[in-house]
Design a protein around this motif. Structure first.
Motif, PDB file in Angstrom:
ATOM      1  N   SER A 125      44.711   5.533 -51.781  1.00 24.47           N
ATOM      2  CA  SER A 125      43.418   5.480 -51.105  1.00 24.47           C
ATOM      3  C   SER A 125      43.341   6.498 -49.976  1.00 24.47           C
ATOM      4  CB  SER A 125      43.185   4.068 -50.554  1.00 24.47           C
ATOM      5  OG  SER A 125      41.997   4.006 -49.802  1.00 24.47           O
ATOM      6  N   ALA A 128      42.938   9.983 -51.411  1.00 25.86           N
ATOM      7  CA  ALA A 128      41.638  10.157 -52.058  1.00 25.86           C
ATOM      8  C   ALA A 128      40.512  10.327 -51.052  1.00 25.86           C
ATOM      9  CB  ALA A 128      41.348   8.959 -52.975  1.00 25.86           C
ATOM     10  N   ARG A 129      40.648   9.701 -49.892  1.00 27.81           N
ATOM     11  CA  ARG A 129      39.605   9.774 -48.864  1.00 27.81           C
ATOM     12  C   ARG A 129      39.846  10.897 -47.868  1.00 27.81           C
ATOM     13  NH1 ARG A 129      39.953   5.986 -45.571  1.00 27.81           N
ATOM     14  NH2 ARG A 129      41.903   5.023 -46.256  1.00 27.81           N
ATOM     15  N   ALA A 131      41.930  10.967 -45.571  1.00 31.08           N
ATOM     16  CA  ALA A 131      42.015  10.302 -44.267  1.00 31.08           C
ATOM     17  C   ALA A 131      43.472  10.016 -43.950  1.00 31.08           C
ATOM     18  CB  ALA A 131      41.213   9.000 -44.288  1.00 31.08           C
ATOM     19  N   GLU A 141      47.483  15.956 -48.965  1.00 35.11           N
ATOM     20  CA  GLU A 141      46.225  16.674 -48.750  1.00 35.11           C
ATOM     21  C   GLU A 141      46.464  18.187 -48.712  1.00 35.11           C
ATOM     22  OE1 GLU A 141      44.183  15.275 -45.297  1.00 35.11           O
ATOM     23  OE2 GLU A 141      44.297  13.163 -45.902  1.00 35.11           O
ATOM     24  N   ASN A 166      39.756   5.757 -57.212  1.00 29.01           N
ATOM     25  CA  ASN A 166      40.595   6.662 -56.425  1.00 29.01           C
ATOM     26  C   ASN A 166      41.404   7.589 -57.325  1.00 29.01           C
ATOM     27  OD1 ASN A 166      39.832   5.747 -53.869  1.00 29.01           O
ATOM     28  ND2 ASN A 166      41.398   4.155 -53.807  1.00 29.01           N
ATOM     29  N   ARG A 169      39.064  10.193 -58.749  1.00 26.86           N
ATOM     30  CA  ARG A 169      38.698  11.174 -57.729  1.00 26.86           C
ATOM     31  C   ARG A 169      39.836  12.168 -57.492  1.00 26.86           C
ATOM     32  NH1 ARG A 169      36.222   9.584 -51.768  1.00 26.86           N
ATOM     33  NH2 ARG A 169      35.582  11.695 -51.155  1.00 26.86           N
TER      34      ARG A 169
END
Length: 218
Positions: A125, A128-129, A131, A141, A166, A169
């Motif tokens: 998660s 995927a975000r 964050a 990332e 997720n 994505r």
């Protein structure tokens, strides 16, 4: 032994079941003369303790114990002492999960690929975000933004719609989704064969030749 010239592989261990996949991968990379940058999340350390009885201090882990670990049910031989010593001294670098000043947190540091194995749902998660709340997610990332190979190995079933979203994505962003779903067509005779199937598929994604399994058609 001289330092390998090829860029290193990043390996992150997070809090999903199946840590033996990561350990076997680490051992295979040690035998293959590959450099590795390793990081372990707190939940990853908790799973290691539960599934292997190894107590991992994430501030200063016993890398010797981790690389040499072989389960009681396994007939696999760990790398020899000389290989492990060379690996830890010259080719294995450990980074604390909350240290954003490490090389793998920056896109300017060249790497060959990154593997998150096993990959927890919360790690999935966070990546995927975009964050990042720890080094694992930040390094992932980095690999996505630099268009380098990112291999994610989730091990959970069943999966919720949110987890599937997720995964979709991340796949669309360029990550390789490699759930720990072993096949049974390669002459399975032991748990080692199941572990080696997943590790072999990870190594294939890293373009590293291996003979851990009997391949289809061979």
């Amino acid at each position: 032994m001289s330092q390998p010239s090829a860029p290193p592989i990043v390996l992150a261990i997070t809090g999903a079941s199946g840590v033996i996949y990561a350990i076997r991968l680490l051992q295979t990379l040690a035998n293959a003369d590959i450099s590795v940058h390793l990081t372990i999340s707190p939940s990853g350390a908790a799973v290691i303790a539960q599934e292997t009885e190894l107590q991992v201090n994430i501030r200063k882990p016993d890398l010797q114990a981790l690389v040499s670990y072989v389960p009681k049910w396994s007939s696999v031989t760990a790398p020899d002492d000389a290989t492990i010593d060379d690996f830890i001294s010259n080719r294995l670098r450990y980074h604390q999960y909350d240290d954003y000043m490490t090389p793998i947190a920056s896109g300017s540091f060249r790497t060959r690929a990154m593997v998150v194995c096993p990959c927890s749902g919360s790690t999935l998660s966070g990546i995927a975000r975009a964050a990042a709340s720890n080094l694992v997610q930040r390094a992932a990332e980095v690999h996505l933004k630099e268009h380098r190979k990112l291999v994610l190995v989730p091990r959970e079933t069943p999966m919720s719609v949110l987890q599937l979203e997720n995964m979709h994505r991340l796949a669309a962003a360029g990550a390789v989704m490699l759930p720990a779903m072993p096949g049974w067509y390669h002459g399975v005779k032991s748990l080692d064969d199941i572990v080696d199937f997943v590790v072999s598929r990870i190594l294939d994604q890293l373009d590293l030749d291996n003979r851990l399994i009997q391949r289809w058609g061979e």
